[in-house]
Design a protein around this motif. Sequence first.
Motif, PDB file in Angstrom:
ATOM      1  N   UNK A  25     -29.539   7.071 -36.286  1.00 28.87           N
ATOM      2  CA  UNK A  25     -29.770   8.248 -35.196  1.00 28.87           C
ATOM      3  C   UNK A  25     -28.358   9.084 -35.367  1.00 28.87           C
ATOM      4  N   UNK A  26     -28.512  10.363 -36.112  1.00 29.74           N
ATOM      5  CA  UNK A  26     -27.636  11.591 -36.150  1.00 29.74           C
ATOM      6  C   UNK A  26     -27.246  12.307 -34.966  1.00 29.74           C
ATOM      7  N   UNK A  27     -26.232  12.148 -34.143  1.00 32.76           N
ATOM      8  CA  UNK A  27     -25.927  12.866 -33.304  1.00 32.76           C
ATOM      9  C   UNK A  27     -25.671  14.269 -33.385  1.00 32.76           C
ATOM     10  N   UNK A  28     -25.239  14.848 -34.500  1.00 28.92           N
ATOM     11  CA  UNK A  28     -25.015  16.378 -34.690  1.00 28.92           C
ATOM     12  C   UNK A  28     -26.375  17.000 -34.544  1.00 28.92           C
ATOM     13  N   UNK A  29     -27.430  16.592 -35.104  1.00 35.79           N
ATOM     14  CA  UNK A  29     -28.593  17.439 -35.067  1.00 35.79           C
ATOM     15  C   UNK A  29     -29.784  16.747 -34.412  1.00 35.79           C
ATOM     16  N   UNK A  30     -29.616  15.377 -33.587  1.00 34.37           N
ATOM     17  CA  UNK A  30     -30.537  14.930 -32.785  1.00 34.37           C
ATOM     18  C   UNK A  30     -31.506  14.521 -33.517  1.00 34.37           C
ATOM     19  N   UNK A  31     -31.577  13.716 -34.698  1.00 33.87           N
ATOM     20  CA  UNK A  31     -32.606  13.430 -35.601  1.00 33.87           C
ATOM     21  C   UNK A  31     -32.423  11.858 -35.952  1.00 33.87           C
ATOM     22  N   UNK A  84     -45.399   0.882 -44.475  1.00 32.77           N
ATOM     23  CA  UNK A  84     -44.060   0.777 -44.977  1.00 32.77           C
ATOM     24  C   UNK A  84     -43.769   2.379 -45.462  1.00 32.77           C
ATOM     25  N   UNK A  85     -42.584   2.928 -44.847  1.00 31.75           N
ATOM     26  CA  UNK A  85     -42.487   4.103 -44.529  1.00 31.75           C
ATOM     27  C   UNK A  85     -40.943   4.484 -44.677  1.00 31.75           C
ATOM     28  N   UNK A  86     -40.333   5.595 -44.969  1.00 30.10           N
ATOM     29  CA  UNK A  86     -38.979   6.133 -44.968  1.00 30.10           C
ATOM     30  C   UNK A  86     -38.928   7.474 -44.739  1.00 30.10           C
ATOM     31  N   UNK A  87     -38.308   8.256 -43.713  1.00 30.22           N
ATOM     32  CA  UNK A  87     -38.192   9.504 -43.595  1.00 30.22           C
ATOM     33  C   UNK A  87     -37.357   9.733 -42.689  1.00 30.22           C
ATOM     34  N   UNK A  88     -37.131  11.170 -42.482  1.00 30.64           N
ATOM     35  CA  UNK A  88     -36.175  11.729 -41.374  1.00 30.64           C
ATOM     36  C   UNK A  88     -37.029  12.660 -40.381  1.00 30.64           C
ATOM     37  N   UNK A  89     -36.698  12.472 -39.249  1.00 29.99           N
ATOM     38  CA  UNK A  89     -37.456  13.130 -38.122  1.00 29.99           C
ATOM     39  C   UNK A  89     -36.392  13.778 -37.225  1.00 29.99           C
ATOM     40  N   UNK A  90     -36.564  15.255 -36.921  1.00 29.65           N
ATOM     41  CA  UNK A  90     -35.905  15.751 -36.056  1.00 29.65           C
ATOM     42  C   UNK A  90     -36.444  15.625 -34.637  1.00 29.65           C
ATOM     43  N   UNK A  95     -35.813  15.708 -25.526  1.00 24.02           N
ATOM     44  CA  UNK A  95     -35.210  14.460 -25.684  1.00 24.02           C
ATOM     45  C   UNK A  95     -33.971  14.156 -26.430  1.00 24.02           C
ATOM     46  N   UNK A  96     -33.033  14.150 -25.647  1.00 19.36           N
ATOM     47  CA  UNK A  96     -31.688  13.986 -26.453  1.00 19.36           C
ATOM     48  C   UNK A  96     -31.113  12.447 -26.171  1.00 19.36           C
ATOM     49  N   UNK A  97     -30.918  11.760 -27.349  1.00 16.39           N
ATOM     50  CA  UNK A  97     -30.525  10.526 -27.184  1.00 16.39           C
ATOM     51  C   UNK A  97     -28.897  10.475 -26.714  1.00 16.39           C
ATOM     52  N   UNK A 105     -19.662   4.934 -27.375  1.00 20.28           N
ATOM     53  CA  UNK A 105     -20.468   4.238 -28.217  1.00 20.28           C
ATOM     54  C   UNK A 105     -20.430   4.694 -29.671  1.00 20.28           C
ATOM     55  N   UNK A 106     -19.869   6.068 -29.868  1.00 21.40           N
ATOM     56  CA  UNK A 106     -19.663   6.623 -31.293  1.00 21.40           C
ATOM     57  C   UNK A 106     -18.363   6.485 -31.867  1.00 21.40           C
ATOM     58  N   UNK A 107     -17.555   5.801 -31.168  1.00 25.60           N
ATOM     59  CA  UNK A 107     -16.014   5.833 -31.606  1.00 25.60           C
ATOM     60  C   UNK A 107     -15.536   4.368 -31.540  1.00 25.60           C
ATOM     61  N   UNK A 108     -15.949   3.666 -30.661  1.00 24.03           N
ATOM     62  CA  UNK A 108     -15.115   2.461 -30.765  1.00 24.03           C
ATOM     63  C   UNK A 108     -15.593   1.390 -31.521  1.00 24.03           C
ATOM     64  N   UNK A 109     -14.712   0.669 -32.409  1.00 24.15           N
ATOM     65  CA  UNK A 109     -15.276  -0.027 -33.529  1.00 24.15           C
ATOM     66  C   UNK A 109     -15.871  -1.374 -32.923  1.00 24.15           C
ATOM     67  N   UNK A 110     -16.976  -1.783 -33.734  1.00 29.75           N
ATOM     68  CA  UNK A 110     -17.787  -3.001 -33.631  1.00 29.75           C
ATOM     69  C   UNK A 110     -18.513  -2.868 -32.021  1.00 29.75           C
TER      70      UNK A 110
END
Length: 602
Positions: A25-31, A84-90, A95-97, A105-110
């Motif tokens: 999950x990419x926070x920058x573009x919600x994809x 079997x599939x691989x792709x990227x979806x916006x 719906x913003x995770x 959740x995005x900065x703390x290690x482990x």
Amino acid sequence: MAVTSSVSYCAPPEEILVQQLDLIYFKANNSISFNVSAASVLSDVNVTANIYLNIYGMQPVNETIDLCKLFGGIICPLPQYNFTGADSLTLPSSFSITSHLPGIAYVIPDLEAFMQLTLIEVGTNNVKACVQATISNGWSMRQYAVEWATAAIAFLALALALWQSVTTGALALAPIRLLDLLGLYQTIAISGLLGLDYPSAYTAFALNFSWALGLFAQSATSPMQTSINNMRRLTGGNSDDASSAGATQFVNRKLSPYNIPQGGASSTSSLSSISLAKIAAEMPTNVTGSYTLLRSPVENATSLISDGGVAVVTAQSSNVLQAGIPIYVNSIGIATADAFMTIFLVGLIYLAVVLAALALGFALYHGARRTAWGQRNLPKLPGLEAGYLPFAHAWGLRAALVAVIPILVFTFYQWTLKDSWLSDLLSVFTLIAIMVFVLPAFYLTLRPHLPRVLARTANATVPASISLSPLTAPFLSERIYYLIPLLLSVVVKALVTAFGHAHGFAQSIIITVIDGFLLLSLCVLKPHRTRHADVLHGYLAIVRFVCSGLLIAFAESIQLMAIPRTAIGIVVAVIFAIAVIVMFFNILVNMGLWKLVKFVVC
């Protein structure tokens, strides 16, 4: 960014078989990017899906979805597919995770988080599939750079110790600091072996020092581990092997990184105000990617499970990893029952290296003695004035002292497993061998001093012995008996670590008491030869006492929440890291670099 890091079944699979489940999950573009290989194997099954997200014990998402109301009902009943599939979806803007994840959740290690998908059959409420995937943000306190850096510091200390032991003799300071440094490394590593609910961040930190115990990260299918597993199977071993997919998927779900509450998932939901039908309608329909969809029934379901490496882990599973040594060693590709044999084989390699180094030194010494330079200068070197054998014995004793802690801990732990009879036999021989080499040295060291101590003779001294200098050099002659509590503390800690693995709270209390006693005795006796040495060892004793005391918070019986546990774990890691840095600068001072700096400044 959030990434799935391990996948396991939380119930025996009936409807969905998973070979691969990679989500990012990419926070920058919600994809979301995905790479999935799975199969739906039953026909005419109507199910509801429960999506559950757990982050540090918090549950921001816990939603049950009626699949018949999504995508126009095309997945009700579930079709039989190999997918079997691989792709990227916006994702849709509705719906913003990110809105459901804490910023930590995005900065703390482990990161300690996982998501769970449960398919429940409509009408019967039978679980048809349950899949769990842990989530990582890409940050970790386990870094190979740290392992190499600490090893480099140890080799620097070793080189300095060799030099000073030749040029200074029995009272050389650098060999003492070498043992202090390695002792600190082993203390950090051992602190991760107790039966405690460690935060993932601290386990990762402690694994940076596993090499100091002779535990080097390796593949579960490496030649060494394969040989050990074959030996165990031929000699009565029945324990599980390590998984090539790592240890996380097998961790007891009450422990980090799962942190599942005692009562299970809560029924509350933070998504109740969201229209899932609207989300489905807003998803793009012109998705491009690589897919294989086979409508024919899946005939070989068993192969999908075994080939995919996705394990079934439930409360009743025999492969669940408990706190302490099992999680620690499996995290570096070593099965629980293989731990001692790994130490044993690495110990043999270590012994061969030590003997080869001492043999090379013997050859160089006697070769140099045949030259005019050697006959003139070698007798003048304090470390070699008594000949090469006392010098070699001293270094052999240092090598043995370094091996004592890992051998004791994993020998005792091997006796708790009731696995391979050959492993048990070798553990007994190993323990006898280390005792035969170390205990006589302690006896010979203490024997000349104890009568004077008992008679309370002040300032009584015994000539320093090069061969026993690893034991005599650090201490004042009248305080040499300080070796006794040091030896007893090592043995007791090893016994508690190995045999008390089911009682983490008691383990941490006992070790804290031992460290407190050593700190108190150090302050009262001041056993070292210089005030600076007492200050340094006092600092290290405080570090051990404070850190062992903080580890009590990780006991399962205390039930401390995951976020405070993680905070305490990071504090302990920082305290230990500062101690390592202090030892590094101490080594630089012993090298005389401070004189060079003073010269440059002046």
